[in-house]
Design a protein around this motif. Structure first.
Motif, short mmCIF file in Angstrom:
data_model
loop_
_atom_site.label_atom_id
_atom_site.label_comp_id
_atom_site.label_asym_id
_atom_site.label_seq_id
_atom_site.Cartn_x
_atom_site.Cartn_y
_atom_site.Cartn_z
N SER A 60 0.86 -1.18 0.00
CA SER A 60 0.00 0.00 0.00
C SER A 60 0.89 1.23 0.00
CB SER A 60 -0.92 0.01 1.23
OG SER A 60 -0.18 0.30 2.41
N MET A 61 0.28 2.38 -0.08
CA MET A 61 1.03 3.63 -0.03
C MET A 61 1.19 4.11 1.42
SD MET A 61 1.89 4.15 -3.08
CE MET A 61 2.31 5.84 -3.34
N ASP A 62 0.64 3.38 2.38
CA ASP A 62 0.80 3.74 3.79
C ASP A 62 2.28 3.79 4.14
OD1 ASP A 62 -2.05 3.67 4.55
OD2 ASP A 62 -1.87 1.50 4.26
N LEU A 63 2.65 4.70 5.02
CA LEU A 63 4.03 4.75 5.49
C LEU A 63 4.34 3.50 6.31
CD1 LEU A 63 4.27 8.48 6.58
CD2 LEU A 63 5.20 7.43 4.52
N PRO A 64 5.58 3.03 6.27
CA PRO A 64 5.94 1.83 7.03
C PRO A 64 5.59 1.94 8.52
CG PRO A 64 7.68 2.35 5.49
CD PRO A 64 6.69 3.50 5.44
N PHE A 65 5.71 3.13 9.09
CA PHE A 65 5.38 3.32 10.52
C PHE A 65 3.91 3.04 10.77
CE2 PHE A 65 8.31 6.71 9.01
CZ PHE A 65 9.49 6.14 9.45
N ALA A 66 3.06 3.53 9.86
CA ALA A 66 1.62 3.31 10.00
C ALA A 66 1.28 1.84 9.79
CB ALA A 66 0.86 4.19 9.01
N GLN A 67 1.96 1.20 8.84
CA GLN A 67 1.73 -0.23 8.61
C GLN A 67 2.09 -1.04 9.85
OE1 GLN A 67 4.06 -1.07 5.10
NE2 GLN A 67 2.33 -0.70 3.76
N THR A 68 3.23 -0.74 10.44
CA THR A 68 3.66 -1.44 11.65
C THR A 68 2.64 -1.28 12.76
OG1 THR A 68 5.98 -1.18 11.07
CG2 THR A 68 5.50 -1.62 13.38
N ARG A 69 2.19 -0.06 12.96
CA ARG A 69 1.21 0.22 14.01
C ARG A 69 -0.10 -0.52 13.74
NH1 ARG A 69 0.79 5.31 13.26
NH2 ARG A 69 -1.16 5.23 12.15
N TRP A 70 -0.60 -0.45 12.50
CA TRP A 70 -1.87 -1.09 12.17
C TRP A 70 -1.76 -2.61 12.32
CZ3 TRP A 70 -3.61 -4.72 8.77
CH2 TRP A 70 -5.00 -4.86 8.68
N VAL B 131 4.28 -4.11 3.13
CA VAL B 131 5.36 -3.34 2.50
C VAL B 131 4.75 -2.06 1.94
CG1 VAL B 131 6.86 -5.31 1.99
CG2 VAL B 131 5.13 -4.61 0.32
N SER B 132 5.58 -1.02 1.89
CA SER B 132 5.10 0.28 1.46
C SER B 132 5.68 0.69 0.12
CB SER B 132 5.46 1.33 2.52
OG SER B 132 5.04 2.61 2.10
N ASP B 133 4.82 1.24 -0.72
CA ASP B 133 5.23 1.72 -2.04
C ASP B 133 5.31 3.25 -2.07
OD1 ASP B 133 6.03 1.13 -4.65
OD2 ASP B 133 3.99 1.24 -5.45
N PHE B 134 5.32 3.87 -0.88
CA PHE B 134 5.25 5.34 -0.79
C PHE B 134 6.43 6.03 -1.45
CE2 PHE B 134 8.36 4.97 2.54
CZ PHE B 134 8.96 6.21 2.62
N LYS B 135 7.60 5.44 -1.39
CA LYS B 135 8.82 6.15 -1.80
C LYS B 135 8.97 6.26 -3.31
CE LYS B 135 13.69 6.45 -0.65
NZ LYS B 135 14.60 5.92 -1.63
N ASP B 136 8.91 5.14 -4.01
CA ASP B 136 9.19 5.13 -5.45
C ASP B 136 7.99 4.81 -6.33
OD1 ASP B 136 12.00 5.64 -5.11
OD2 ASP B 136 12.20 3.57 -4.44
N ARG B 137 6.91 4.35 -5.72
CA ARG B 137 5.72 3.92 -6.47
C ARG B 137 6.07 2.83 -7.49
NH1 ARG B 137 5.56 8.71 -4.57
NH2 ARG B 137 3.68 9.80 -3.96
N SER B 138 7.13 2.11 -7.18
CA SER B 138 7.67 1.10 -8.07
C SER B 138 6.73 -0.10 -8.23
CB SER B 138 9.04 0.65 -7.54
OG SER B 138 9.54 -0.44 -8.25
#
Length: 164
Positions: free
Chosen positions: A81-91, A103-110
């Motif tokens: 998802s585009m969620d930040l890794p910190f938010a993913q960890t918390r959720w 895993v987060s795709d926020f940085k590169d949208r790769s």
């Protein structure tokens, strides 16, 4: 392929993947902020693409896969998802998600661009599922037509159980 969000058409970046294609390489961020590439994964894998873990539809999807992953055999399940890794960890921690790897795709949208799931209008990922075998061949693809709906769970489970 036509994808909608709340009934309105959206534009996806990247190319649509099909059964028989090789899963393209991507880079996402793990929860410890280190990069993960496709080559860092192995075996049979299910890659879930969701807009945000902290929404009711995504919450239900990830919880459902978290419960079912043990019944799939030697299969790894990743949710991007585009969620930040910190938010993913918390959720994940707050919801007991320990069988699905976020895993987060926020940085590169790769991941979104490699899988054709990045929604230009929203800056989020569309809902999709990719089952990938141990040779990186895609054995099942589902782009959910309406982003707010669930994938076909039973079809994904069957594809994951039969992939080698």
């Amino acid at each position: 392929m036509s994808i909608t969000f709340k009934g309105s058409p959206v534009t996806l970046a990247g190319s649509e993947l099909k059964v028989g294609d090789k899963m393209p390489d991507f880079v996402v961020m793990k929860n410890d902020m280190t990069p993960m590439h496709l080559s860092d994964t192995k075996g049979v894998r299910v890659f879930l693409s969701v807009p945000s873990l902290d929404t009711p539809v995504c919450d239900l999807e990830v919880r459902t896969f978290n419960q079912e992953v043990a019944s799939l055999g030697d299969v790894s399940v990743y949710v991007a998802s585009m969620d930040l890794p910190f938010a993913q960890t918390r959720w994940c921690g707050a919801n007991g998600i320990d069988n699905v790897i976020s895993v987060s795709d926020f940085k590169d949208r790769s991941f979104g661009k490699a899988t054709g799931t990045y929604v230009n209008e929203l800056g989020l990922l569309a809902r999709a599922v990719f089952v990938v075998d141990s040779n990186n061949e895609i054995t099942y693809v589902e782009y959910v037509p309406e982003i707010g709906e669930q994938p076909s769970f039973e079809s994904v489970y069957m594809a994951a159980r039969t992939a080698k």
